[in-house]
Scaffold this motif. Structure first.
Motif, short mmCIF file in Angstrom:
data_model
loop_
_atom_site.label_atom_id
_atom_site.label_comp_id
_atom_site.label_asym_id
_atom_site.label_seq_id
_atom_site.Cartn_x
_atom_site.Cartn_y
_atom_site.Cartn_z
N ILE A 128 0.74 -1.20 0.02
CA ILE A 128 -0.08 -0.08 -0.02
C ILE A 128 0.83 1.35 -0.09
CG2 ILE A 128 -1.84 1.28 1.30
CD1 ILE A 128 -2.31 -1.52 2.63
N GLY A 129 1.26 1.68 -1.05
CA GLY A 129 2.20 3.10 -1.41
C GLY A 129 3.43 2.56 -0.86
N ASP A 130 3.90 3.27 0.15
CA ASP A 130 5.32 3.03 0.94
C ASP A 130 5.24 1.86 1.93
OD1 ASP A 130 6.37 5.07 -0.96
OD2 ASP A 130 6.18 6.74 0.42
N HIS A 131 4.04 1.52 2.07
CA HIS A 131 3.77 0.45 3.08
C HIS A 131 3.73 -1.01 2.55
CE1 HIS A 131 2.59 3.13 6.49
NE2 HIS A 131 2.40 4.25 5.67
N VAL A 132 4.23 -1.69 3.58
CA VAL A 132 4.07 -3.28 3.18
C VAL A 132 3.50 -3.84 4.45
CG1 VAL A 132 5.26 -5.49 2.98
CG2 VAL A 132 6.06 -3.52 1.78
N LEU A 133 2.00 -4.24 4.47
CA LEU A 133 1.46 -4.94 5.53
C LEU A 133 1.32 -6.20 5.40
CD1 LEU A 133 -0.20 -4.43 7.91
CD2 LEU A 133 -2.33 -4.09 6.54
N THR A 134 1.97 -6.97 6.47
CA THR A 134 1.53 -8.36 6.67
C THR A 134 0.69 -8.84 7.62
OG1 THR A 134 3.89 -8.68 5.35
CG2 THR A 134 2.79 -10.59 6.48
N THR A 135 -0.50 -9.67 7.51
CA THR A 135 -1.04 -9.93 8.53
C THR A 135 -1.34 -11.54 8.42
OG1 THR A 135 -3.35 -9.53 9.52
CG2 THR A 135 -3.12 -9.31 7.30
N GLY A 136 -1.93 -12.17 9.33
CA GLY A 136 -2.20 -13.59 9.22
C GLY A 136 -2.63 -14.16 10.64
N ILE A 137 -3.24 -15.51 10.53
CA ILE A 137 -3.37 -16.25 11.78
C ILE A 137 -2.71 -17.55 11.51
CG2 ILE A 137 -5.73 -15.24 11.86
CD1 ILE A 137 -6.98 -17.59 10.65
N ASP A 138 -2.51 -18.31 12.67
CA ASP A 138 -1.98 -19.63 12.60
C ASP A 138 -2.47 -20.44 13.94
OD1 ASP A 138 -0.11 -18.98 15.10
OD2 ASP A 138 1.08 -17.81 13.34
N TYR A 139 -2.45 -21.85 13.80
CA TYR A 139 -2.82 -22.62 14.97
C TYR A 139 -1.46 -23.55 15.01
CZ TYR A 139 -5.17 -26.57 16.84
OH TYR A 139 -5.55 -27.54 17.82
N GLN A 140 -1.56 -23.81 16.25
CA GLN A 140 -0.31 -25.05 16.52
C GLN A 140 -0.95 -26.12 17.37
OE1 GLN A 140 3.16 -23.35 17.89
NE2 GLN A 140 2.91 -21.22 16.78
N TYR A 141 -0.59 -27.14 17.09
CA TYR A 141 -1.03 -28.41 17.97
C TYR A 141 0.26 -29.27 18.16
CZ TYR A 141 -3.19 -32.78 19.70
OH TYR A 141 -3.40 -33.96 20.46
N ASN A 142 0.57 -29.54 19.48
CA ASN A 142 1.94 -30.10 20.07
C ASN A 142 1.69 -31.18 21.05
OD1 ASN A 142 4.68 -28.90 21.92
ND2 ASN A 142 4.61 -30.94 20.47
N PRO A 143 1.27 -32.46 20.64
CA PRO A 143 1.29 -33.33 21.62
C PRO A 143 2.55 -34.04 21.99
CG PRO A 143 0.45 -34.49 19.50
CD PRO A 143 0.75 -33.03 19.23
N THR A 144 3.13 -34.34 23.08
CA THR A 144 4.26 -34.87 23.66
C THR A 144 3.98 -36.05 24.30
OG1 THR A 144 5.61 -32.84 23.21
CG2 THR A 144 6.59 -34.55 24.47
N ASP A 145 4.63 -37.36 24.33
CA ASP A 145 4.54 -38.45 25.10
C ASP A 145 5.97 -38.65 25.69
OD1 ASP A 145 1.88 -39.12 24.44
OD2 ASP A 145 2.84 -40.64 22.75
#
Length: 218
Positions: A128-145
């Motif tokens: 956007i003009g002189d701007h760089v906009l980065t946006t997002g979402i993330d989901y993490q799942y971490n099971p450990t035995d």
């Protein structure tokens, strides 16, 4: 031993290393291989890492003088690691997977863990003009035995849902950036469950002595 192939849309590598070591029980063997495919909006990467190490342990100066530099107090201590990973991307959407198995053994004792990491990312960049906009979402799942010779296997589960944005402004060779990330983390220890909320802010100012090639007008 190592082999590497790199093409326009495909790459692969293989590496194997084996060492005897100068200490008793100082052997090490490592093997890893991977491959990647890139075509348009689609990319895929996968690989494996296997390693086994002897653990000779530390010795005192008196033991070294009596038995020599190659002496070990721990002739049967060793560690084994098996690591698998993969990532697939299509446009702004990505999925990553990793499984890591770790085992430590010695006389009459074994300790091991098996962890999995799953992550889904959705991010988008806007110029956007002189701007760089980065946006997002993330989901993490971490099971450990986790288990050992003297302990039954226990399972720990972590889930994390995050959202973020970063705005970068380019003014000539100056770069100003601000970012914010919000996380909701959930931990399940079986009988005990916890919930954490984290907010992280970042900011930076940089000057490029060479004209950057990643700015919006580059």
């Amino acid at each position: 031993h190592a082999l590497t192939y790199t093409g326009t849309n495909f790459g692969a590598n293989y590496r194997h290393k084996s060492e005897a070591g100068y200490r008793d029980n100082g052997e090490a063997e490592v093997q890893n291989y991977g491959a990647s495919i890139n075509k348009g909006l689609f990319s895929l990467e996968a690989g494996n890492y296997d390693a086994q190490f002897g653990l000779p342990g530390a010795i005192t100066r008196a033991q070294m003088e009596q038995y020599g530099r190659s002496y070990t107090r721990l002739p049967n201590d060793n560690v084994k690691v098996d690591d698998h990973y993969g990532r697939v991307e299509y446009g702004p959407l990505a999925y990553s997977f990793r499984q890591r198995e770790f085992a430590y053994s010695t006389d009459g004792f074994l300790s091991n863990s098996d962890s999995q990491y799953h992550q889904v990312d959705l991010s988008k960049r806007f110029d956007i003009g002189d701007h760089v906009l980065t946006t997002g979402i993330d989901y993490q799942y971490n099971p450990t035995d986790i288990g050992s010779t003297f302990q039954d296997v226990a399972t720990i589960r972590k889930q994390d849902l995050g959202a973020f944005f970063q705005d970068t402004l380019f003014i000539n060779r100056w770069e100003l950036s601000y970012g914010f990330r919000h996380d909701q983390a959930y931990y399940d220890f079986g009988s005990d469950k916890t919930h954490e909320i984290n907010n992280i802010q970042t900011g930076a100012i940089a000057y490029h002595f060479i004209e950057p090639d990643f700015a919006p007008d580059a």
